[in-house]
Design an enzyme around this catalytic site. Structure first.
Site, PDB file in Angstrom:
ATOM      1  N   CYS A 178       0.828  -1.196   0.000  1.00 22.65           N
ATOM      2  CA  CYS A 178       0.000   0.000   0.000  1.00 22.65           C
ATOM      3  C   CYS A 178       0.869   1.256   0.000  1.00 22.65           C
ATOM      4  CB  CYS A 178      -0.903  -0.010   1.231  1.00 22.65           C
ATOM      5  SG  CYS A 178      -1.826   1.523   1.449  1.00 22.65           S
ATOM      6  N   CYS A 187       0.231   3.199   3.540  1.00 21.90           N
ATOM      7  CA  CYS A 187       0.725   2.743   4.852  1.00 21.90           C
ATOM      8  C   CYS A 187       1.762   1.629   4.767  1.00 21.90           C
ATOM      9  CB  CYS A 187      -0.444   2.279   5.723  1.00 21.90           C
ATOM     10  SG  CYS A 187      -1.102   0.656   5.253  1.00 21.90           S
ATOM     11  N   CYS A 223      -6.342  -1.867   0.544  1.00 23.05           N
ATOM     12  CA  CYS A 223      -5.399  -2.190   1.618  1.00 23.05           C
ATOM     13  C   CYS A 223      -6.195  -2.671   2.818  1.00 23.05           C
ATOM     14  CB  CYS A 223      -4.579  -0.957   1.993  1.00 23.05           C
ATOM     15  SG  CYS A 223      -3.541  -1.232   3.460  1.00 23.05           S
ATOM     16  N   CYS A 244      -5.215  -0.076   6.108  1.00 24.13           N
ATOM     17  CA  CYS A 244      -5.604   1.334   6.304  1.00 24.13           C
ATOM     18  C   CYS A 244      -6.871   1.722   5.542  1.00 24.13           C
ATOM     19  CB  CYS A 244      -4.461   2.274   5.918  1.00 24.13           C
ATOM     20  SG  CYS A 244      -4.219   2.456   4.125  1.00 24.13           S
ATOM     21  N   ASP A 259      21.326  -0.349 -15.941  1.00 22.82           N
ATOM     22  CA  ASP A 259      21.082  -1.555 -15.137  1.00 22.82           C
ATOM     23  C   ASP A 259      20.106  -2.465 -15.889  1.00 22.82           C
ATOM     24  OD1 ASP A 259      20.165  -3.425 -13.312  1.00 22.82           O
ATOM     25  OD2 ASP A 259      20.028  -2.023 -11.646  1.00 22.82           O
TER      26      ASP A 259
END
Length: 412
Positions: free
Chosen positions: A201, A204, A217, A220, A338
């Site tokens: 999330c 949170c 979520c 929260c 990368d």
């Protein structure tokens, strides 16, 4: 310059003229379009030029990890139904390139501007957009791009309280988090096939629950908002529940999603969905992407994919075996150096296709394909691939600079 901004100041005029001259010199020297160097010169002479050039325009900004250039092009086509458009259609999406594009649009009514994710808040501050389209966020250019959640947080802070209408993808939790600080959001159900950057999330850090197409979520209560626009099969559903057919020359589900977001943006500017979608049919290719070309008597389709989410969407465009597939990966500055992201791509989607590998990092890709149990050949050039590939149209998937290399070689 036309519009309600009044004439440009002498300094701004000088900056525009100097920028165009620098761009012309760059083009004459064979160094590309010159838009970036032209914009840099102009901004050096007048740091406020971007804001000045935008004052007479109704601006829409488009930002995302994938699909920015195509969606910018679709929106520009749709808005031309209502008036002249200026756009950075070739994808020069940082402040210098954007400044160059706007400098060429003195008689335009609309500015349709693709913006690099890192510069979105800054450009939005300068040009006071009427609308901002936010499509998706996923991992990209791992060596220099901020982690996706940090980027969403930056957008959230930078767009808090903006007067712009935000047109945002309700299916991407990171986009929803970024847009939720804005007072005026139009939510679009555009879908999200790649989910590996949105399992936690953004509010949170809790674990995201994903039943079906929904998400929330469990800790929260942050959850998917109710969309007012949606992609449903081959149709766009508008806020009144009407279904409008999508007819595109561009392939794949991702472009239908781009068209859905573009229709929602066009509606913000008063262009009805039917008109917007009909105009989008004009777009056949975007800066060479999706072009089908003939090279050494072979048909090839050119597909750009720069990161795991993009490769996943692109694999879905390729018809079943035995179509030969050419993969090309570089890791130059513009790509990100990368290449560990190659391990996030599911290459088993290509099982049954004869695969050919070229590019600066062909051996990195070869190791990854070996582990995925794929049959492939490493080649030195596209010419060699054409000689070895079995019959059928060759599907070409390349990341950014590899795509440019291929276009130069095949004369596109």
């Amino acid at each position: 310059m036309a519009g309600n901004s009044g004439p440009l100041s002498p300094r701004a005029k000088l900056a525009v003229t100097a920028g165009k001259a620098a761009a012309a010199v760059s083009r004459a020297a064979g160094r590309g379009s010159g838009s970036v160097i032209g914009g840099k010169v102009a901004l050096r002479l007048d740091p406020d030029l971007l804001a000045r050039l935008a004052t007479h325009l109704d601006v829409v900004l488009v930002s995302a990890t994938n699909g920015k250039t195509t969606t910018t092009r679709l929106i520009a086509e749709a808005l031309r139904a209502s008036g002249p458009v200026v756009s950075n259609a070739l994808g020069a999406n940082m402040p210098a390139g954007i400044t160059s594009a706007l400098a060429g649009g003195s008689d335009a009514r609309y500015g349709v501007i693709e913006v690099d994710e890192k510069y979105l808040a800054m450009v939005a501050r300068d040009v006071s957009p009427k609308a901002i389209a936010l499509l998706n966020l996923s991992r990209d250019q791992l060596d220099r791009a901020a982690e996706t959640r940090m980027l969403a947080e930056k957008w959230r802070e930078g767009l808090a309280g903006t007067k712009a209408v935000i047109i945002a993808n309700a299916d991407d939790p990171l986009i929803v988090w970024a847009a939720s600080s804005s007072p005026n959001v139009v939510w679009v159900a555009a879908g999200q096939e790649w989910k590996d950057d949105a399992w936690s999330c953004p509010s949170c850090g809790g674990v995201m629950q994903r039943p079906g197409d929904d998400w929330f979520c469990g800790e929260c209560g942050f959850r998917r908002p109710t969309p007012s626009w949606a992609l449903s099969g081959d149709y766009v559903l508008d806020p009144h529940g009407s279904a409008w057919p999508i007819r595109l020359q561009l392939p794949g589900r991702a472009n239908k999603a781009n068209a859905t977001s573009s229709a929602a943006v066009a509606a913000t500017f008063g262009v009805p969905p039917q008109v917007a979608l009909e105009r989008m049919y004009q777009v056949q290719a975007v800066a060479g992407r999706y072009d089908v070309i003939t090279f050494m008597n072979r048909e090839m389709r050119l597909l750009l994919a720069k990161n795991p989410a993009g490769w996943l969407e692109t694999f879905s465009l390729i018809d079943g075996p035995p179509a030969p597939v050419l993969l090309s990966v570089n890791a130059r500055g513009a790509d990100g150096t990368d290449t560990s992201w190659l391990w996030d791509v599911d290459y088993t989607r290509l099982t049954g296709h004869p695969i050919f590998v070229i590019g600066d990092r062909k051996l990195d890709l070869a190791v990854r394909l070996e582990v995925a149990g794929q049959n492939f050949q490493v080649c030195e050039s596209v010419d060699e691939v054409v000689q070895k590939a079995p019959p059928g149209r060759i599907e070409v998937i390349a990341n950014y600079t590899a795509f440019q290399d291929l276009r130069r070689r095949v004369g596109n």
